[in-house]
Design an enzyme around this catalytic site. Structure first.
Site, PDB file in Angstrom:
ATOM      1  N   CYS A  45     -14.420   6.761 -27.436  1.00 30.43           N
ATOM      2  CA  CYS A  45     -15.750   7.393 -27.433  1.00 30.43           C
ATOM      3  C   CYS A  45     -16.401   7.326 -26.056  1.00 30.43           C
ATOM      4  CB  CYS A  45     -16.636   6.750 -28.497  1.00 30.43           C
ATOM      5  SG  CYS A  45     -16.108   7.147 -30.168  1.00 30.43           S
ATOM      6  N   GLU A  53       4.246  -6.636   0.995  1.00 30.55           N
ATOM      7  CA  GLU A  53       3.745  -6.856  -0.361  1.00 30.55           C
ATOM      8  C   GLU A  53       3.706  -5.555  -1.168  1.00 30.55           C
ATOM      9  OE1 GLU A  53      -0.116  -8.431   0.352  1.00 30.55           O
ATOM     10  OE2 GLU A  53       0.598 -10.361   1.100  1.00 30.55           O
ATOM     11  N   PRO A  54       4.863  -4.958  -1.445  1.00 30.90           N
ATOM     12  CA  PRO A  54       4.855  -3.721  -2.227  1.00 30.90           C
ATOM     13  C   PRO A  54       4.548  -4.005  -3.692  1.00 30.90           C
ATOM     14  CG  PRO A  54       7.099  -4.465  -1.913  1.00 30.90           C
ATOM     15  CD  PRO A  54       6.221  -5.412  -1.118  1.00 30.90           C
ATOM     16  N   GLY A  55       3.851  -3.103  -4.331  1.00 25.94           N
ATOM     17  CA  GLY A  55       3.599  -3.210  -5.763  1.00 25.94           C
ATOM     18  C   GLY A  55       3.863  -1.869  -6.409  1.00 25.94           C
ATOM     19  N   GLY A  71       0.769  -1.229   0.000  1.00 28.44           N
ATOM     20  CA  GLY A  71       0.000   0.000   0.000  1.00 28.44           C
ATOM     21  C   GLY A  71       0.803   1.283   0.000  1.00 28.44           C
TER      22      GLY A  71
END
Length: 441
Positions: A363, A291-293, A256
């Site tokens: 669109c 849990e780094p992303g 996070g």
């Protein structure tokens, strides 16, 4: 690994841990690669990543966690490109996965199965089967139904699955509502009370070794205060379980960590994050997982796009790019800000600044990257770089409006390598077929 591209530009004198937007606007060079020359060869839209920056971030976090029995499990959903995963595997990273597809991506990239944790609120029986067959290190369980499924599949396979209970600490992450995951009303995890009952009745699931705790309160955290609060609740619960005689071998604190998307934002450092973990869990004798992303890959990437045209409406001026919401969904989905940098044009001096609505050709009115953004006056054919696009950019891309997926490249020391070639129209249509053959189920 990946095939090398032609050398374009000169190697940089030094590696920078973060992209220099001023230099990008002045020189149009990223990691020694001339982006104008790159776009001429590989086309646009084009995702461009710096492996050096990803590596620098990973090593900074690993160093900050030194002294703890800690493991880093990269959140594959942020950017699942095989080259990114191979880079992190070479650094010793594990993986946090949320699907069977991400399991296969991680394994094929060389991430050891025992370093993989399987998260997510809706694991299918087939996915649990595949994960057990591969030998994943741990399942993060988010409901009693998942616990029962894991028990059933593990029993049938004659194995014992290791698992953690994902608790929902009911903490406001102070982030966008759509990426907040730690409140009681969110779909993620279970209450501390329910998790306590699981541990008290662990003998009901003899083929599941329930010996861990997990949490993840949300994404793009720019303040560590919510993390401090959630970690404190996690630590208190862990002590309660240990005092009651439960086994606890692992605490997974999730990810996070936020990044800087715009001027004035300040994101937590690896050292500050590690200090918060030490403060809450320094006493714990088991394994700690993070849990780094986004934090590892977002600022290491940009989306290179070309201006199609400038359009003056009755009240607004539009800058129409060849990139669209199908290529980068975050602004449309989350109202997210990304800095946008026009690249220099040969022979042009300082340009007047104009308030643009920066949009794509899809669109949908929602196909908007920025509203009333002050930028130097742009012209058709000019390149712009949409910064901090390395996370949740290509991984969330789609074929909406029948637009092929963009290419992705690594740039380093004046060279580039294509790590995902541009999708062709034939490839996009390959799975479709006519109704020539009918059958009954």
């Amino acid at each position: 690994m990946v095939a090398g591209g032609p050398v374009i530009g000169s190697p940089p004198a030094t590696k920078r841990p973060m992209l220099d937007s001023e230099m990008l606007a002045r020189d149009g060079v990223f990691e020694g690669v001339d982006l104008t020359a790159l776009a001429a060869v590989e086309g646009t839209p084009l995702y461009v990543y710096s492996p050096a920056m990803i590596r620098t971030r990973y090593r900074a976090l690993r160093h900050a966690l030194a002294g703890l029995d800690a493991g880093i499990c990269y959140a594959v959903k942020a950017n699942g490109n095989r080259a990114v995963l191979e880079l992190l595997a070479a650094e010793g990273s594990g993986a946090d996965i949320v699907s069977g597809g991400e399991l296969q991506r991680a394994l094929r990239a060389g991430i050891a199965a025992e370093r993989i944790v399987f998260s997510g609120v809706g694991k299918s029986v087939a996915e649990v089967e595949a994960a057990l067959a591969a030998g994943v290190g741990r399942f993060n369980l988010e409901s009693l139904a998942e616990l029962e499924t894991l028990q059933s599949v593990a029993r049938r396979r004659g194995t014992v699955a290791r698992a953690s209970a994902r608790i929902n600490p009911d903490v406001d992450a102070l982030t966008h509502a759509k990426i907040s995951t730690g409140r009681a009303e969110n779909k993620f995890g279970v209450s501390i009370g329910e998790a306590r009952s699981w541990f008290a009745s662990a003998q009901r699931w003899p083929d599941v070794r329930l010996d861990g705790l997990h949490m993840h309160i949300g994404s793009q955290l720019l303040s560590l205060e919510p993390m401090h609060e959630a970690l404190a609740r996690m630590a208190d619960f862990a002590r309660t379980l240990l005092a009651a005689g439960s086994e606890l071998a692992c605490i997974d604190v999730g990810g996070g960590l936020g990044v800087r998307y715009r001027e004035g934002e300040k994101a937590p450092s690896a050292e500050e994050y590690a200090a918060a973990i030490r403060h809450a869990l320094g006493w714990f004798e088991g394994r700690i997982l993070v849990e780094p992303g986004r934090w590892l890959v977002a600022e290491a990437g940009l989306l290179l796009s070309r201006v199609l045209l400038e359009k003056q409406g009755d009240t607004r001026r539009f800058l129409v790019l060849d990139a669209a919401m199908n290529d980068l969904l975050r602004p449309s989905l989350y109202d997210a800000w990304h800095d946008i940098v026009p690249l220099p044009v040969d022979g042009s001096g300082p340009q007047e600044r104009v308030a643009y609505d920066v949009v794509g050709p899809v669109c949908e009115t929602g196909d908007t990257f920025a509203t009333a953004r002050q930028l130097p006056r742009c012209q058709a054919g000019q390149l712009v770089a949409i910064l901090a696009s390395g996370a949740y950019g290509a991984s969330m891309a789609s074929n909406y409006n029948s637009r092929p997926l963009p290419a992705e490249v690594f740039v380093d020391a004046g060279r580039y390598a294509v790590v995902r070639r541009r999708q062709t129209l034939d490839e996009m249509l390959a799975g479709e077929q006519s109704t020539a053959d009918w059958t009954s189920p």
